[in-house]
Design a protein around this motif. Structure first.
Motif, PDB file in Angstrom:
ATOM      1  N   ARG A   1       9.485  10.295   0.422  1.00 28.10           N
ATOM      2  CA  ARG A   1       8.450   9.255   0.289  1.00 28.10           C
ATOM      3  C   ARG A   1       9.028   7.850   0.263  1.00 28.10           C
ATOM      4  O   ARG A   1       8.289   6.874   0.200  1.00 28.10           O
TER       5      ARG A   1
ATOM      6  N   ALA B   1       0.741   4.760  -2.422  1.00 27.69           N
ATOM      7  CA  ALA B   1       0.674   6.104  -1.836  1.00 27.69           C
ATOM      8  C   ALA B   1       1.857   6.961  -2.314  1.00 27.69           C
ATOM      9  O   ALA B   1       1.674   8.100  -2.734  1.00 27.69           O
TER      10      ALA B   1
ATOM     11  N   GLU C   1       1.489   7.837  -5.942  1.00 30.38           N
ATOM     12  CA  GLU C   1       0.149   8.310  -6.326  1.00 30.38           C
ATOM     13  C   GLU C   1      -0.341   7.493  -7.516  1.00 30.38           C
ATOM     14  O   GLU C   1      -0.827   8.014  -8.516  1.00 30.38           O
TER      15      GLU C   1
ATOM     16  N   ALA D   1       0.839  -1.216   0.000  1.00 30.23           N
ATOM     17  CA  ALA D   1       0.000   0.000   0.000  1.00 30.23           C
ATOM     18  C   ALA D   1       0.866   1.254   0.000  1.00 30.23           C
ATOM     19  O   ALA D   1       0.486   2.290  -0.577  1.00 30.23           O
ATOM     20  N   LYS D   2       2.039   1.178   0.613  1.00 30.38           N
ATOM     21  CA  LYS D   2       2.938   2.348   0.650  1.00 30.38           C
ATOM     22  C   LYS D   2       3.444   2.710  -0.750  1.00 30.38           C
ATOM     23  O   LYS D   2       3.720   3.876  -1.035  1.00 30.38           O
TER      24      LYS D   2
ATOM     25  N   ALA E   1      -5.186   2.785  -8.056  1.00 29.67           N
ATOM     26  CA  ALA E   1      -5.295   1.551  -7.280  1.00 29.67           C
ATOM     27  C   ALA E   1      -5.571   0.329  -8.146  1.00 29.67           C
ATOM     28  O   ALA E   1      -5.386  -0.796  -7.698  1.00 29.67           O
TER      29      ALA E   1
END
Ligand code: TXA
Ligand code: MG
Length: 327
Positions: free
Chosen positions: A164, A52, A55, A48-49, A58
């Motif tokens: 990030r 994120a 960007e 999931a990171k 999904a």
């Protein structure tokens, strides 16, 4: 989060990276194609990171990287003879193979819910050392912000993902400069979902009939969610023109008051900023994404690029150029 950059040839850096990955953090690393943004492929919270940080939409599944074909077999429900043949010929190397997913091993988060899993054994000593040291399959998309050109230098990763990603392993410039070929072997016939360094000609010579996504129907298109998204685009507007048409197109954009760059494989005289990439297609592919990023950094508004012949790796280059120009 502070982003650290370490030399990928240092065993201590590999150990540190492996520890971060086992702890569910993100590490960017070089492969022979482009830099990847890695996370433990079997841990949904780690995966999931990635979405994120980039960007990333999904619905776009990730490629799972493993150190050898034995590890690859453990991720797939079936590993048909054609996959064994492709793996024997091109792994480690710039070929990603899509196979039926073993749902008990690979989580939905990694494949965006697809019934398949994309697998690759990269041919880069830093990537392989990292995969062996951490002992987990690594989900790794290209280490760029979604939609931007893929990174071929550690500096590109830093430009897009500073703050990030925990750690970037620097392995210098990547060899191919274009992403892997993605070959779907989960259906009745091999289907090339993405052009790359392993060419359609080579795949057909070794595997027989291989379908291409250009001629594919809607059902086949649904097998490659990545195709729906904008890709490989610099900030500047990209204009793709035929061979020999670059100077005229650049002149028109200059006359319209734009700051213009012209990307060509030959010597030209132009009032635009000229980026001359190597004439050979492998060299052109190697330098393309870095060139687009450099022109962005130079602040141009419009990048005019002359088409290349669609033979061999030229087909992969033209695929990326069309997508960059489609923005
Ligand atoms: O060279 C590469 O492939 C690099 C390096 C880091 O390995 N990785 C890379 O990943 O380019 P990414 O995420 O930027 O592109 C992966 C492509 C996407 O178009 C995605 O939709 C497709 O592969 N893909 C991944 N899993 C798939 C699946 N199960 N079925 C169909 N397409 C899949
Ligand atoms: Mg990508």
């Amino acid at each position: 989060m502070l982003t650290t950059v370490l030399g990928g040839d240092d065993p201590a850096a590999i150990e540190r990276a492996a520890g971060l990955l086992r702890a569910g953090e993100l590490v960017a690393f070089p492969t022979e194609t482009v830099y990847g943004l890695g996370a433990d492929a079997l841990t949904p919270a780690a995966v999931a990171k990635i979405f994120a940080a980039k960007e990333r939409p999904a619905d776009n599944p990730l490629i799972v990287h493993v150190p050898d074909v034995a590890a690859a077999r453990g991720l797939a429900r079936e590993f048909p003879p054609v996959a064994e043949r492709a793996a024997a010929l091109w792994w480690p190397g710039p070929l990603t193979i899509v196979l039926p997913r073993d749902h008990g091993v690979v989580p939905d988060a990694t494949t965006a819910g697809q019934d398949t899993v994309a697998i690759r054994v990269p041919a880069h000593p830093v990537a392989l050392a990292l995969l062996r040291a951490c002992g987990r399959p690594l989900a790794a998309p290209s280490a760029n912000r979604s939609g931007r050109p893929s990174p071929t230098l550690a500096a590109h990763v830093l430009a897009d993902l500073a703050g990030r990603v925990a750690l970037i392993l620097d392995g210098g410039p990547t060899h191919h400069g274009l992403e892997s070929s993605v070959l779907d072997l989960s259906g009745a016939r091999p289907l090339l979902l993405r052009r790359g360094a392993v060419t359609l000609e080579e795949l057909r010579a070794a595997l027989g009939e291989v379908d291409t996504i250009e001629g594919a129907d809607a059902a086949a298109l649904a097998r490659s969610p990545g195709l729906r998204h904008r890709h490989y685009a610099p900030r500047a507007r990209v204009v793709l023109v035929g061979e020999g048409e670059g100077e005229a197109a650049a002149s028109r954009a200059l006359a319209a008051g734009e700051r213009v760059a012209l990307v060509v494989r030959r010597e030209v005289a132009s009032a635009a900023k000229v980026l001359r990439l190597p004439d050979d297609l492998a060299g052109f592919g190697r330098g393309l994404f870095a060139g687009l990023r450099a022109l962005d950094a130079a602040g141009v508004d419009c990048i005019v690029i002359e088409a290349v012949p669609e033979i061999g790796v030229g087909a992969a280059i033209m695929d990326r150029l069309r997508r960059a120009a489609a923005g």
